[in-house]
Design an enzyme around this catalytic site. Structure first.
Site, PDB file in Angstrom:
ATOM      1  N   ASP A   1      -8.592  -3.402  -6.679  1.00 21.53           N
ATOM      2  CA  ASP A   1      -8.582  -4.259  -5.489  1.00 21.53           C
ATOM      3  C   ASP A   1      -9.489  -3.731  -4.386  1.00 21.53           C
ATOM      4  OD1 ASP A   1      -7.247  -2.100  -4.407  1.00 21.53           O
ATOM      5  OD2 ASP A   1      -5.404  -3.176  -3.931  1.00 21.53           O
TER       6      ASP A   1
ATOM      7  N   SER B   1       0.829  -1.198   0.000  1.00 23.48           N
ATOM      8  CA  SER B   1       0.000   0.000   0.000  1.00 23.48           C
ATOM      9  C   SER B   1       0.871   1.259   0.000  1.00 23.48           C
ATOM     10  CB  SER B   1      -0.957  -0.034   1.197  1.00 23.48           C
ATOM     11  OG  SER B   1      -1.912   0.999   1.115  1.00 23.48           O
TER      12      SER B   1
ATOM     13  N   HIS C   1      -7.588  -5.440  -1.021  1.00 22.26           N
ATOM     14  CA  HIS C   1      -6.374  -4.665  -0.769  1.00 22.26           C
ATOM     15  C   HIS C   1      -5.546  -5.183   0.408  1.00 22.26           C
ATOM     16  CE1 HIS C   1      -3.773  -1.200  -1.080  1.00 22.26           C
ATOM     17  NE2 HIS C   1      -4.013  -0.851   0.172  1.00 22.26           N
TER      18      HIS C   1
END
Length: 724
Positions: A624, A301, A677
Site C-alpha cells: 500500500d 496502521s 496507506h
C-alpha cells in the site's frame, strides 16, 4: 506700442527685471554660438521698431488674440545658461539571493492557498459542481446507499489511530512556548513549526534515557473524535468514515476515538496517562449503554499493534495488565478490523531510524544535494529529525519482526520472483559490470532478505561472492570519535560518538538481514536500542504460550504472543495492494562523513533491471506504498488461520485486499478507490464493509477473503512453524 512694451519678451528679448541677470550671464558665455544668438536678437528688435512693420502672430494685441482659437504656447528654445547639476552616484540594487526567491515563492503559495480556501468556504458546492461537469456525477457515499437499504447503527465502534495521525497538545512547556497552552503542537495547521522550530522540536522530543517527558514539559494526546478526524485542514484521516457512520445513525454516544500519545511505548501510555485503563472502561461503557452489543474496533496502521498489545494487557493480571481475565475480549469485542496493519513490521522504519530517510527523502537529496544537510543555512534538517524521532519509542514497534525466517536471508526471501517492472527495462552503466544472480524470470534477483546492502554488488551478487570483513583485511582505523557534541552543536547525533574505525567497518559487512539490521542499530544508536529491547520483542517464539512471554514487551509482536480466548471474535486484515512499496535498500557512505552529517544514506544512483524494480537505491514489492502486503496480510492469511500456535483458540480471520485505482484527475481528490496507506480511509468499498460489520454482518456475509496479490504464495514461503 504701449501694449507691445507691456508684453512678455519673445526670443532674444529681455525685460528690465532680467536685464541685469542677462548681462551677468553674457560675461560667462563664450564662443560663436553666443554672439550669433545676440546678433539675431538685435536684428529682430530693430525690425520691430521700424514704422509700418506688421506685428507677428505673437505680437498681436490681447484683444485680437482673444478671438483666436487657443493654442498651446511653446516655450522658447534657448540653451540654458546654467550648468546641469551633477548626476548623483548610481546606487546599485541589492543582490537578489536564493533565499529571496524562496521567500517570494512561499508568499505566492500562501496567497494562492488563502484565496482558494476563501473560495472553497464561500462556495462549498463549487468543487463538486466542477467535478461533476468534468467526470460526471459522483456515486453516493456508502452511508447514503446503506441507509437506503435500511441499515442502522447496532454495534458501538472504536477507532484506534496510528503513529503521527492523532493530534498532540501542550499542557506545560518552557518560556519559548508561551501562549501555546492547549494548542496543538502536532496536527492542525503546524503553524508553530514555522514560527519557532527549535522550540517545537524540543517539546516534541522525549527523554533519551527514560522515553518519557523531559523535565518541565507535558505534551498530551488530544481527546475526542477531533483528535484524528483530520491530520491537517482538508487532509482527512477518520473524517470520511465518521461521516458515513453518522448517516446510518451513529453519533458520539456509540463512537469513540481511542487517541493516545503515539510517541510513547505502548506500556508507557498506561504508566504515564492510564490510556489502556481508559480504553478498557470506555469499551465496557459502550457495551452497557448500547443494549449489550459487542464493540467493533477499527485500528489503523500502528494502531493495529497498539490494540494487539491492549488485548493481551486487558487479560493479564495487575499490576502489569488490566486484570480483565481471559474472557474479557470474548464478552466485549465483536470484530477487530485492522486497516493497513504493519503486523510483521515495515522496512522503512529501519531506514527512518538508521539515516532519517526513506525513498522520498532520498529523492529530494538527489535533486538538491546538500540542502537538507546544509550547514551554510543552518538547516541540518535530517540531523534534527533523527534526534527527535529516536526518542519516540513507538517508532521502534514497527521494526521487522520474526527475523530471517520471515523476511529472508542473503539468498532467499518469501517474495522472490516478484516482477514489478511490467516489461519496462531499466538500463544502467553498471548493469554489465555487476554479475548478478539471475532468477527463473531471467532478471537479477532482488535479494529482499538483504534488508540493507552497501553497494550494488552487495545487493545483486551471490552471497558466496561477497567478501566478509575478515577476507578484506582488518585495516586499522582511527579510534577517535568522529566529532564531539560541542563541535557539532545542535546537529549532533549518536553517530558523532562513534570512532572512524567503527563507522568504516559497517559497509564492509556487505549486507544486513532483518536480524543483523537490529544489531546494526544497537551499534549506531545504543541508547535508543536499550529502550527498544526493554519495550519490544522482535523474535520468533516457538511456544508463545510459555509464561516468559507474559511480559508486556512481547504483546505487540504476533510471533511472540497469542490471540485472546474469544472463539467468536473475528479478526480482519484490510489493506491496499497494487502500489510499489519499499522492501530493501542499497546504501553508501555519505560524501560528508567527515563532518557532523549522518554518515550513511540511500544510494539513489543504484538502479537496474531486477525482479524488484531497483529504482533510486530501493527494491519494491506489492503493498500500500507503506506496508508490504506480506506484513499486512500474512497473519490473517496463514499465521492466525485456523488453530495455530499463535491462535490456539481458533478465532476466524479474513483477508480483504483493495486493489489501488488512482484518481482519474485532480478534481477527484484523493480518490474513492485508493489503496494507499492513508487514502484508503476514504475508499468507498472499505467504508461499506466497515459499516456492514458495524450494523451486524459477519465476515462470511461480506464475502469472506478477497485477494489480488500473491499473498497466499508468499505466506506459504514464510519459514515459520505454525502447528500447536
Amino acid at each position: 506700442m504701449q501694449q507691445l512694451r507691456r508684453r512678455k519678451p519673445e526670443g532674444g528679448e529681455q525685460n528690465e527685471d532680467s536685464a541685469s541677470q542677462s548681462d551677468h550671464d553674457e560675461k560667462k558665455l563664450d564662443g560663436p554660438d553666443h554672439h550669433k544668438d545676440k546678433k539675431h536678437g538685435d536684428a529682430h528688435k530693430q525690425h520691430r521698431n521700424q514704422p509700418g512693420s506688421k506685428p507677428t502672430q505673437s505680437e498681436k494685441p490681447d484683444s485680437d488674440r482673444k478671438s483666436d482659437k487657443p493654442e498651446k504656447l511653446e516655450k522658447p528654445q534657448q540653451k540654458s545658461d546654467k550648468k546641469p547639476p551633477p548626476t548623483p552616484a548610481r546606487v546599485k540594487p541589492p543582490k537578489w539571493r536564493c533565499v529571496d526567491n524562496c521567500c517570494w515563492l512561499i508568499g505566492y503559495i500562501c496567497v494562492c492557498w488563502w484565496i482558494l480556501l476563501a473560495l472553497y468556504n464561500a462556495l462549498p458546492d463549487l468543487p463538486q459542481y466542477v467535478t461533476e461537469r468534468v467526470i460526471g456525477p459522483t456515486p453516493d457515499p456508502p452511508g447514503v446507499v446503506l441507509a437506503k437499504e435500511g441499515l442502522v447503527a447496532k454495534h458501538p465502534v472504536v477507532f484506534v489511530p496510528g503513529i503521527v495521525t492523532a493530534g498532540l497538545e501542550l499542557w506545560e512547556g518552557k518560556s519559548c512556548a508561551d501562549g501555546l497552552f492547549r494548542k496543538r503542537l502536532w496536527g492542525g495547521t503546524f503553524g508553530e513549526v514555522y514560527k519557532r522550530p527549535k522550540c517545537w522540536m524540543e517539546h516534541m522530543s522525549l527523554d533519551n534515557e527514560t522515553g518519557l517527558d523531559l523535565p518541565g514539559m507535558r505534551v498530551r494526546a488530544v481527546s475526542g473524535l477531533v483528535a484524528a478526524d483530520y491530520f491537517a485542514p482538508g487532509y482527512f484521516v477518520w473524517a470520511v468514515l465518521i461521516e458515513n457512520l453518522a448517516r446510518i445513525g451513529y453519533e458520539e454516544r456509540n463512537m469513540y476515538m481511542a487517541s493516545y500519545d503515539w510517541r510513547l511505548s505502548f506500556q508507557n501510555t498506561e504508566v504515564r496517562d492510564k490510556t489502556l485503563t481508559k480504553l478498557k472502561h470506555t469499551i465496557e461503557t459502550l457495551y452497557e449503554t448500547n443494549d449489550n452489543n459487542k464493540v467493533v474496533v477499527v485500528p489503523h496502521s500502528m494502531g493495529v499493534l497498539y490494540f494487539l498489545h491492549f488485548m493481551k494487557w486487558v487479560e493479564a493480571p495487575k499490576p502489569m495488565g488490566g486484570g480483565g481475565g481471559d474472557q474479557w475480549c470474548a464478552k466485549y469485542l465483536k470484530s477487530v478490523m485492522n486497516i493497513g496493519g504493519p503486523l510483521l513490521g515495515v522496512s522503512k522504519s529501519f531506514t527512518g531510524l538508521f539515516s532519517a530517510e526513506a525513498k522520498d527523502i532520498a529523492v529530494a537529496r538527489a535533486i538538491a544535494p546538500g540542502v537538507l544537510d546544509s550547514e551554510l543555512f543552518g538547516l541540518q534538517t535530517l540531523q534534527h529529525i533523527m534526534r527527535v524521532t529516536r526518542t519516540w519509542d513507538a517508532a521502534m514497534s514497527m521494526l521487522p519482526k520474526g527475523g530471517e525466517k520471515v523476511w529472508g536471508d542473503g539468498d532467499w526471501s518469501p517474495e522472490e520472483n516478484y516482477d514489478c517492472s511490467k516489461g519496462n527495462k531499466i538500463k544502467t552503466d553498471t548493469e554489465d559490470e555487476v554479475q548478478a544472480e539471475l532468477g527463473p524470470h531471467g532478471k537479477p534477483l532482488a535479494h529482499y532478505g538483504r534488508l540493507v546492502s552497501f553497494g550494488l554488488e552487495a545487493a545483486q551478487k551471490p552471497s558466496s561472492a561477497i567478501r566478509t570483513p575478515s577476507e578484506q583485511g582488518n585495516e586499522n582505523g582511527s579510534t577517535a570519535p568522529v566529532r564531539s557534541n560541542s563541535s557539532c552543536g545542535e546537529a549532533w547525533t549518536e553517530y558523532q560518538e562513534m570512532s572512524w574505525h567503527n563507522l568504516q567497518s559497517i559497509p564492509k559487512e556487505g549486507y544486513y538481514t532483518a536480524t543483523k539490521a537490529l544489531d546494526l542499530l544497537r551499534k549506531v544508536a545504543p541508547n535508543m536500542m536499550r529502550r527498544a529491547d526493554a519495550n519490544w520483542g522482535f523474535g520468533l517464539a516457538e511456544n508463545p504460550s510459555d509464561p516468559k512471554y507474559n511480559h508486556h514487551k512481547y504483546w505487540a509482536n504476533p510471533f511472540e504472543t497469542t490471540l485472546p480466548n474469544a472463539p467468536e471474535l473475528e479478526i480482519y486484515c484490510l489493506y491496499g495492494v497494487g502500489i510499489l512499496t519499499e522492501r530493501s535498500y542499497t546504501y553508501k557512505l555519505s560524501p560528508s562523513s567527515d563532518s557532523c552529517f549522518i554518515p550513511f544514506r540511500i544510494d539513489t544512483s543504484a538502479e537496474g533491471e531486477s525482479e524488484g524494480c531497483l529504482k533510486g537505491g530501493v527494491h519494491f514489492v506489492d503493498g500500500d506504498e507503506t506496508v508490504p502486503a506480506l506484513s499486512a496480510g500474512y497473519m490473517c492469511q496463514k499465521g492466525w488461520r485456523g488453530k495455530t500456535r499463535y491462535n490456539p483458540h481458533g478465532l476466524k480471520t479474513f483477508v480483504r485486499e483493495f486493489n489501488h485505482a488512482p484518481p482519474a484527475n485532480l478534481l477527484e481528490g484523493r480518490g474513492t478507490q485508493s489503496g494507499s496507506h492513508v487514502d484508503i480511509m476514504g475508499n468507498f468499498a472499505l467504508l461499506e464493509e466497515i459499516l456492514r460489520v458495524a450494523a451486524g454482518a459477519s465476515g462470511e456475509e461480506i464475502g469472506g477473503d478477497r485477494t489480488y496479490s500473491d499473498i497466499a504464495k508468499w505466506s506459504d514461503n514464510v519459514r515459520v512453524e505454525l502447528d500447536l
